[in-house]
Enzyme design. Structure first.
Site, PDB file in Angstrom:
ATOM      1  N   HIS A 163       0.853  -1.194   0.000  1.00 19.92           N
ATOM      2  CA  HIS A 163       0.000   0.000   0.000  1.00 19.92           C
ATOM      3  C   HIS A 163       0.889   1.244   0.000  1.00 19.92           C
ATOM      4  CE1 HIS A 163      -3.296   2.596   0.570  1.00 19.92           C
ATOM      5  NE2 HIS A 163      -3.831   2.135   1.675  1.00 19.92           N
ATOM      6  N   HIS A 167      -1.222  -0.457 -11.679  1.00 19.58           N
ATOM      7  CA  HIS A 167      -2.163  -0.076 -10.622  1.00 19.58           C
ATOM      8  C   HIS A 167      -3.403  -0.948 -10.744  1.00 19.58           C
ATOM      9  CE1 HIS A 167      -4.719   2.475  -8.096  1.00 19.58           C
ATOM     10  NE2 HIS A 167      -3.598   2.961  -7.626  1.00 19.58           N
ATOM     11  N   ASP A 179       3.627   6.568  -7.173  1.00 18.76           N
ATOM     12  CA  ASP A 179       4.850   6.310  -6.419  1.00 18.76           C
ATOM     13  C   ASP A 179       6.113   6.385  -7.258  1.00 18.76           C
ATOM     14  OD1 ASP A 179       3.607   5.751  -3.906  1.00 18.76           O
ATOM     15  OD2 ASP A 179       2.816   3.935  -4.843  1.00 18.76           O
TER      16      ASP A 179
HETATM   17  N1  COA Z   1       5.965  -4.623 -13.511  1.00 14.67           N
HETATM   18  C1  COA Z   1       5.868  -5.637 -14.405  1.00 14.67           C
HETATM   19  N2  COA Z   1       4.755  -6.319 -14.669  1.00 14.67           N
HETATM   20  C2  COA Z   1       3.671  -5.960 -13.987  1.00 14.67           C
HETATM   21  C3  COA Z   1       3.684  -4.910 -13.055  1.00 14.67           C
HETATM   22  C4  COA Z   1       4.902  -4.245 -12.819  1.00 14.67           C
HETATM   23  N3  COA Z   1       4.971  -3.243 -11.945  1.00 14.67           N
HETATM   24  N4  COA Z   1       2.446  -4.766 -12.519  1.00 14.67           N
HETATM   25  C5  COA Z   1       1.684  -5.687 -13.118  1.00 14.67           C
HETATM   26  N5  COA Z   1       2.416  -6.416 -13.993  1.00 14.67           N
HETATM   27  C6  COA Z   1       1.924  -7.472 -14.877  1.00 14.67           C
HETATM   28  C7  COA Z   1       1.606  -8.739 -14.078  1.00 14.67           C
HETATM   29  O1  COA Z   1       2.732  -9.564 -13.975  1.00 14.67           O
HETATM   30  C8  COA Z   1       0.508  -9.324 -14.917  1.00 14.67           C
HETATM   31  O2  COA Z   1       1.114  -9.904 -16.037  1.00 14.67           O
HETATM   32  P1  COA Z   1       0.494 -11.297 -16.644  1.00 14.67           P
HETATM   33  O3  COA Z   1      -0.871 -10.920 -17.134  1.00 14.67           O
HETATM   34  O4  COA Z   1       1.454 -11.689 -17.718  1.00 14.67           O
HETATM   35  O5  COA Z   1       0.446 -12.263 -15.500  1.00 14.67           O
HETATM   36  C9  COA Z   1      -0.265  -8.110 -15.415  1.00 14.67           C
HETATM   37  O6  COA Z   1       0.700  -7.052 -15.434  1.00 14.67           O
HETATM   38  C10 COA Z   1      -1.454  -7.739 -14.550  1.00 14.67           C
HETATM   39  O7  COA Z   1      -0.965  -7.473 -13.235  1.00 14.67           O
HETATM   40  P2  COA Z   1      -1.737  -7.822 -11.888  1.00 14.67           P
HETATM   41  O8  COA Z   1      -0.740  -8.307 -10.872  1.00 14.67           O
HETATM   42  O9  COA Z   1      -2.927  -8.695 -12.166  1.00 14.67           O
HETATM   43  O10 COA Z   1      -2.287  -6.402 -11.464  1.00 14.67           O
HETATM   44  P3  COA Z   1      -2.860  -6.017 -10.056  1.00 14.67           P
HETATM   45  O11 COA Z   1      -3.954  -5.059 -10.315  1.00 14.67           O
HETATM   46  O12 COA Z   1      -3.174  -7.201  -9.215  1.00 14.67           O
HETATM   47  O13 COA Z   1      -1.621  -5.289  -9.354  1.00 14.67           O
HETATM   48  C11 COA Z   1      -0.165  -3.652  -8.530  1.00 14.67           C
HETATM   49  C12 COA Z   1      -1.491  -3.928  -9.203  1.00 14.67           C
HETATM   50  C13 COA Z   1      -0.069  -2.158  -8.228  1.00 14.67           C
HETATM   51  C14 COA Z   1      -0.079  -4.416  -7.168  1.00 14.67           C
HETATM   52  C15 COA Z   1       0.979  -4.101  -9.449  1.00 14.67           C
HETATM   53  O14 COA Z   1       0.890  -3.410 -10.678  1.00 14.67           O
HETATM   54  C16 COA Z   1       2.341  -3.911  -8.818  1.00 14.67           C
HETATM   55  O15 COA Z   1       2.790  -4.759  -8.044  1.00 14.67           O
HETATM   56  N6  COA Z   1       3.055  -2.779  -9.136  1.00 14.67           N
HETATM   57  C17 COA Z   1       4.332  -2.505  -8.570  1.00 14.67           C
HETATM   58  C18 COA Z   1       4.200  -1.993  -7.162  1.00 14.67           C
HETATM   59  C19 COA Z   1       3.660  -0.589  -7.111  1.00 14.67           C
HETATM   60  O16 COA Z   1       4.130   0.303  -7.823  1.00 14.67           O
HETATM   61  N7  COA Z   1       2.671  -0.382  -6.233  1.00 14.67           N
HETATM   62  C20 COA Z   1       2.086   0.933  -6.016  1.00 14.67           C
HETATM   63  C21 COA Z   1       0.676   1.015  -6.457  1.00 14.67           C
HETATM   64  S1  COA Z   1       0.100   2.683  -6.263  1.00 14.67           S
END
Ligand code: COA
Length: 428
Positions: A268, A307, A363
């Protein structure tokens, strides 16, 4: 067009007409779907509440596909560009409309009246271990305020509620700065109420003893914009916690402490720190393409990208990127910015990121600005929590006054054992 949903239960052949309002069905309407009369009825199973609206809200609107964020109907870009203070936006979130001049003056005065903390609260912050994490101290101290203001439990008295709102917003920066200074062994600096909300906070953070500290107007402005951008984000994890704790009708200090605890988790409020660590690890622009390859091979994630809600450029990230330029014009360029820009450039052109709609989020650049302004990384979650208090309080108030709400109590799908017989310990 009839506003209903027809459901046919293929187990029984029965047909149900479920009313549709705001493109939503009431989950409780599913309960009539039963096989036998004494069945509990149909539930919807939704881990992580990914497709469940648990509240009706008038506070914040997000359209993740279009990259839109609005507080009380005002686009975030306009608020970030034009608001003269964070307190103006806090007023908007809590009261539902932007204040006029008199209202803003009165609001400011009410909050500034509450910036000092009881000397015993100060002693409490000093009682933590010399190297205590400032977020741990912040959360615990906010929780402790409940013991100083027992009147806070009068949550259905509007005047009492407002007093706690003033206190929480007023004291948050003081508690945060004391937590930080304590973790560094620095003397604590008392609030200077002639300064702005963010100016006073910077003063408490960076002034050392009696030596003169002039708040840099560029830093003050940058912090104001960052606070505005972080003030609310509808039903995220910590806001959901705030509403859930608040639904038990506990006082708002206990609820804010719980929400802040939820915010502290790395999924978060911790991502901006992860971005800085990633940029440090990459080290130079020439290493960027190999990192991108690792990301595409599924070996790692690009922190600060992607996101749950935004499938477009996070509107807050756009504002922050511009802000970074203003701050770096004062401090000199942060070496890591070049790496970040190169990462963004390559990622936005790459099929992997385009296909998955992965864009920089709030972020990606915020940590860089905070670091350049002199904040330590372990303070980043506190910098997120301070402005979010206004959002949490707006949601808390909306929740406890919503006649459709009750104490939050989700259902479960029980998949464990039933009816086992207790055995003495030597027989197990
Ligand atoms: N880098 C690389 N690949 C990413 C990614 C990232 N930051 N975020 C998502 N993906 C990919 C996933 O591996 C997935 O790929 P696939 O379809 O081949 O399996 C696809 O994109 C969908 O991602 P998913 O994990 O289902 O999205 P989510 O909605 O559950 O996750 C976050 C959202 C924010 C948790 C995720 O994007 C993330 O971990 N980002 C990095 C951490 C971050 O910046 N967090 C701050 C949020 S404000």
């Amino acid at each position: 067009m009839p506003k209903t949903l027809t459901i046919i239960d293929n187990r029984t052949g029965k047909k149900y007409e479920i009313p549709v309002e705001n493109d939503t069905i009431k989950a409780a309407d599913l309960r009539q779907i039963k096989i036998r009369d004494d069945d509990f009825g149909m539930l919807s199973y939704d881990p992580a509440l990914m497709n469940t609206a648990a509240v009706k809200s008038r506070i914040t609107f997000i359209d993740g596909d279009k990259g839109i964020l609005e507080y009380r109907g005002y686009p975030i870009e306009q608020l970030a560009e034009n608001s003269t203070s964070y307190l103006e936006v806090a007023y908007l979130l809590i009261n539902g409309e932007l204040p006029n001049k008199q209202q803003l003056e009165a609001w400011r005065a009410d909050i500034k009246r509450h910036t000092f903390i009881h000397e015993n609260v100060k002693k409490l912050t000093e009682g933590f271990r010399y190297d205590a994490h400032p977020m741990g101290t912040f959360i615990s101290t906010i929780a402790a305020l409940t013991t100083f203001y027992p009147d806070a439990k009068e949550i259905f008295d509007p005047a009492m509620r407002l007093t706690q709102i003033h206190r929480l917003i007023g004291k948050a920066t003081t508690i945060a700065a004391f937590s930080y200074c304590h973790s560094l062994g620095r003397p604590l600096v008392y609030p200077a109420n002639e300064l702005s909300y963010t100016g006073n906070f910077l003063n408490m953070m960076f002034k050392i003893g009696e030596s003169r500290y002039d708040v840099d107007p560029v830093f003050e402005h940058a912090l104001t914009v960052l606070f505005i951008l972080h003030a609310d984000h509808e039903q995220n994890c910590s806001t959901n916690v705030m509403r859930s704790i608040g639904s038990s009708h506990v006082d708002p200090y206990s609820a804010v402490a719980g929400a802040a605890a939820a915010l502290w988790g790395p999924l978060h409020g911790g991502a901006n720190e992860a971005v800085i660590r990633m940029l440090d690890e990459i080290g130079s622009v020439s290493n960027v393409s190999s990192i991108i390859n690792d990301v595409k091979d599924g070996k790692r994630k690009l922190m600060g990208f992607g996101h749950r809600v935004y499938k477009n450029y996070d509107p807050r990230a756009k504002v922050i990127k511009k802000l970074a330029d203003q701050v770096f014009a004062v401090t000199g360029r942060n070496r890591k910015l070049d790496i970040a820009l190169e990462l963004e450039r390559i990622a936005l052109e790459d099929e992997y990121f385009i296909k998955r709609k992965l864009y920089p989020n709030v972020d990606f650049y915020s940590g860089l600005i905070y670091e350049t302004m002199g904040f330590r990384m372990n303070f980043f979650p506190v910098l997120f929590a301070i402005p979010r208090i206004a959002g949490w309080l707006a949601h808390w108030q909306e929740h406890i006054l919503d006649l459709e709400q009750k104490i939050t109590r989700p259902r479960q799908v029980y998949i464990g054992h039933r009816g086992k017989t207790w055995l003495p310990i030597d027989k197990r």
